[in-house]
Design an enzyme around this catalytic site. Structure first.
Site, mmCIF file in Angstrom:
data_model
loop_
_atom_site.group_PDB
_atom_site.id
_atom_site.type_symbol
_atom_site.label_atom_id
_atom_site.label_comp_id
_atom_site.label_asym_id
_atom_site.label_seq_id
_atom_site.Cartn_x
_atom_site.Cartn_y
_atom_site.Cartn_z
ATOM 1 N N TRP A 57 -9.421 13.940 -2.717
ATOM 2 C CA TRP A 57 -8.888 12.694 -3.282
ATOM 3 C C TRP A 57 -9.643 11.483 -2.752
ATOM 4 O O TRP A 57 -9.900 11.363 -1.558
ATOM 5 C CB TRP A 57 -7.398 12.598 -2.931
ATOM 6 C CG TRP A 57 -6.732 11.300 -3.268
ATOM 7 C CD1 TRP A 57 -6.760 10.648 -4.460
ATOM 8 C CD2 TRP A 57 -5.928 10.491 -2.398
ATOM 9 N NE1 TRP A 57 -6.013 9.491 -4.396
ATOM 10 C CE2 TRP A 57 -5.490 9.374 -3.136
ATOM 11 C CE3 TRP A 57 -5.526 10.612 -1.075
ATOM 12 C CZ2 TRP A 57 -4.678 8.381 -2.598
ATOM 13 C CZ3 TRP A 57 -4.714 9.627 -0.521
ATOM 14 C CH2 TRP A 57 -4.289 8.529 -1.285
ATOM 15 N N LYS A 84 4.624 -0.685 -13.892
ATOM 16 C CA LYS A 84 5.946 -1.282 -13.693
ATOM 17 C C LYS A 84 6.159 -2.400 -14.710
ATOM 18 O O LYS A 84 5.284 -3.242 -14.916
ATOM 19 C CB LYS A 84 6.093 -1.847 -12.280
ATOM 20 C CG LYS A 84 7.474 -2.501 -12.054
ATOM 21 C CD LYS A 84 7.775 -2.717 -10.601
ATOM 22 C CE LYS A 84 7.066 -3.912 -10.025
ATOM 23 N NZ LYS A 84 7.484 -4.178 -8.641
ATOM 24 N N GLY A 127 0.771 -1.238 0.000
ATOM 25 C CA GLY A 127 0.000 0.000 0.000
ATOM 26 C C GLY A 127 0.799 1.284 0.000
ATOM 27 O O GLY A 127 0.246 2.369 0.178
ATOM 28 N N ASP A 133 1.723 -1.942 -9.974
ATOM 29 C CA ASP A 133 3.063 -2.251 -9.456
ATOM 30 C C ASP A 133 3.259 -3.749 -9.269
ATOM 31 O O ASP A 133 4.008 -4.185 -8.408
ATOM 32 C CB ASP A 133 3.270 -1.510 -8.119
ATOM 33 C CG ASP A 133 4.738 -1.429 -7.727
ATOM 34 O OD1 ASP A 133 5.582 -1.223 -8.626
ATOM 35 O OD2 ASP A 133 5.044 -1.564 -6.530
#
Length: 721
Positions: A186, A294, A167, A254
């Site tokens: 957000w 990634k 996280g 990721d």
């Protein structure tokens, strides 16, 4: 196609323009001793600067996506120069095969020129949930406008984070927003392999769940509760939930897959995951959104086609290796800016979904449909990153064989580390947040969470040694595993618990059926892996598990307790397979016959799953007390003492049993009956962990003794003949 120097020049120019559009960060006026510069520092400035400029711009002005009907029709192809680069890089990586991986990791961490960044941040900035991933994301979001200007102007951002455990991208983004765009409202959603789904293998997960368990409402684990993004239904479930919230303007991905057993094929191994992450991002994003993906090397057709697809759909695409990404690995980030919008991908959705779950044996695009200009750029990019990675690995090998670094090199490395940390903090304008209320969860809460699932991800021994281990004869491998079991630091004990007050409302959760516990919130990963491997080998060898010795346990309990005439005994055979319905039916049958005041002894009852622990928690509310006994001879014994015959609790148990039968009929399974937060906050939790460790050690020891006895018998027969 311009020269390589022209490409990098243009790339730097665009990068500077991108940075110029970002909101200005406020830097601290305090200058501590770390920021003082000496004359000798100037000699290292070019090197330090180069560590922050490992970037490559893909020029994509004229790229067009081939027609949908041509996709996945061509056999796999390759680019000769890229395959040469792959072989050259693998030849260098293969030099590491005999090194103990933990020792090598320690050596390269010590020499990592960005190795002081985390330490400095922890001491000076004190971020929430700081990890290396935190640093890598902060670099990416600071170097490129990943948070689109449209979000900053509208003061609203919805982000989605894929394959995100544990996280840190989320806490890093929060820190950046607080400092650089404090007015932005957000919201975020994340999906990762569910650490509470016991069918998920540990090898596929980062099982640090401290942040996840503290923000569970923000996490989506899909329709089957696994959190597996590579399942199409799970992906569509995530997309639907996020689109209900509004326009998604940032997606990060990721993910990776453990490639320690085949490091030379890392790119091909991870390619299906990258495909799923990219397709998910393209479905989630709104126009002008950003994607951070990634990847590793880009040598194979799978990666080349994916990068080409993405280059056609975003106005700007960079390949970036952050300074805080470990220098000797192949990790890179695709930074994709200003999405052209869902209408551009719409004609391709059906074909992309068709191959979402099943990797095709064809290339996404025909080789002739991709312009040669793109391939030339990928060759330049591959040469750039391959040369950098190779140089770092070879220098690390040289230093490794020199033993302790000589004084001059050690001095230089320390100085470079300091300068890199200085530059990271000053360039990105990092400051400490004013208070924990500005954090996502809060450091105080995170530090007070029970978390035993923090196993190191670095495997033991060298790559070659692990290969030798796997090729051992089953008996020898089993005995080796038994010997490798770390001694359990738990003494023989008897602990009693009393549960008063009403039982919390049930929260029955159903999901994908699993037959083997491959991860557990109630046991460290290393013990669970050994248990499972030993069980597999014992089944293969036809070795029966040691019997539960019910009669001996009766006598043991008789001595322990003054009055055992009203005790009922229920035994469960240890097995690698999980049969929830059978266990629940067994317990229910006993509960139907048990009288008020009777006690129940559970022998061999597994405490590895949320379901079983939740069931025990329910049962404990209809008995006066619960006893957990750890004994060297018998393992773990659970005593539920003095049945209160609580009607509401028995009805709860019936509800769970009915839900299990219903789930089984639809091909699913009941996975939990109470929130995992409740189970982990209970005083019973650390004792269940102890009990599992003790039980595994006891069971594995018994199997090992059986194998040793079998081998001794065989040797005796051979010697006699």
């Amino acid at each position: 196609m311009g020269s390589k120097e022209d490409i990098f020049g243009k790339k730097r120019h665009l990068n500077e323009m991108s940075n110029a559009e970002l909101p200005k960060a406020f830097t601290s006026s305090n200058r501590n001793h770390w920021q003082k510069r000496s004359r000798s520092d100037k000699a290292f400035e070019p090197l330090v600067e180069s560590l922050f400029k490992k970037q490559f711009l893909i020029e994509n002005d004229n790229f067009i996506i081939p027609k949908p009907e041509t996709m996945f029709t061509d056999n796999p192809w390759d680019i000769n120069r890229l395959q040469i680069l792959k072989r050259e890089l693998n030849d260098i990586k293969n030099k590491l095969n005999d090194y103990d991986i933990a020792t090598w990791h320690q050596h390269t961490s010590r020499r990592n020129r960005a190795g002081d960044v985390q330490w400095r941040l922890r001491n000076e900035i004190d971020p929430e949930f700081l990890t290396q991933a935190w640093c890598k994301f902060y670099e990416n979001v600071s170097c490129f406008p990943l948070v689109p200007n449209t979000a900053v102007k509208a003061e609203k951002l919805l982000s989605v984070h894929l394959c995100e455990a544990p996280g840190a991208f989320i806490t890093s983004l929060n820190h950046w927003l607080r400092l650089n765009a404090p007015n932005v409202q957000w919201d975020w959603t994340a999906m990762t392999l569910n650490p509470y789904y016991e069918g998920n293998p540990l090898s596929c997960m980062i099982n640090d769940d401290r942040f996840i368990i503290s923000s569970l409402n923000q996490w989506c684990f899909g329709s089957d509760y696994t959190g597996n993004l590579m399942n199409l239904k799970n992906m569509m479930n995530l997309v639907e939930k996020c689109q209900e919230k509004g326009d998604v303007l940032l997606v990060t991905a990721d993910g990776s897959i453990d490639c320690t057993n085949d490091p030379g094929e890392q790119e091909s191994t991870v390619a299906p995951l990258h495909y799923c992450e990219a397709v998910t991002g393209l479905l989630l994003l709104s126009e002008h959104g950003s994607l951070l993906l990634k990847m590793f090397t880009i040598f194979e057709h799978d990666s080349l086609c994916l990068v080409y697809l993405i280059s056609c759909l975003f106005h700007q695409v960079f390949i970036n290796k952050p300074a805080t990404s470990k220098e000797g690995n192949s990790e890179i980030y695709l930074v994709c800016l200003d999405y052209r919008g869902p209408s551009y991908i719409a004609p391709y959705l059906n074909i992309l979904k068709k191959y979402y779950e099943k990797r095709p044996d064809k290339s996404m695009f025909r080789k002739e449909d991709i312009p040669d200009e793109f391939f030339q750029q990928m060759i330049s990019c591959g040469e750039f990153f391959k040369a950098y990675q190779s140089e770092v690995i070879l220098k690390n090998i040289e230093a490794y064989h020199c033993g302790e670094d000589n004084g001059q090199l050690d001095f230089e490395t320390k100085k470079i580390k300091r300068l890199v940390a200085n530059k990271f903090i000053s360039t990105y304008g990092l400051r400490k947040l004013e208070n924990e209320s500005l954090e996502v969860v809060g450091k105080t809460k995170l530090t007070h969470i029970h978390s035993i699932n923090l196993d190191p991800r670095i495997p033991d021994g060298s790559y070659n040694r692990r290969r030798v281990m796997e090729n051992l004869e089953p008996e020898c491998l089993l005995l080796t595993l038994c010997q490798n079991l770390i001694p359990i630091q738990v003494r023989e004990m008897t602990r009693w618990f009393t549960f008063t007050g009403p039982l919390d409302a049930l929260q029955i959760c159903c999901g994908k059926l699993f037959l083997k516990v491959q991860s557990s919130k109630f046991c460290t990963g290393k013990f669970l892996k050994i248990r499972n491997r030993v069980f597999e080998l014992s089944e293969k060898l036809g070795i029966d598990h040691p019997c539960s010795q019910v009669e001996s346990i009766r006598n043991f309990v008789n001595v322990l307790e003054s009055d055992t005439k009203n005790y009922k005994y229920l035994g469960f055979e240890p097995s690698i397979t999980q049969n929830n319905n059978s266990s629940l039916s067994k317990i229910n049958k006993e509960l139907e016959n048990i009288l008020e005041g009777d006690s129940l002894v559970l022998i061999g009852y597994s405490l590895l799953t949320q379901l079983n622990v939740g069931i025990l928690y329910i049962l404990a509310h209809t008995f006066k007390s619960l006893g957990v006994i750890l004994d060297e001879k018998f393992g773990c014994i659970i005593i539920l003492k003095h049945n209160l015959h609580t009607k509401s609790i028995l009805e709860c148990f019936k509800e769970v049993l009915n839900a299990t039968i219903k789930a089984e009929a639809s091909g699913e399974s009941v996975l939990s009956v109470l929130p995992v937060t409740k189970l982990c906050e209970s005083d019973l939790y650390p004792n269940i962990v102890d009990a599992n460790h003790w039980t595994i050690a006891h069971c594995v020891k018994g199997i090992g003794e059986c194998v040793q006895k079998k081998l001794s018998t065989q040797m005796g027969i051979t010697g006699h003949s």
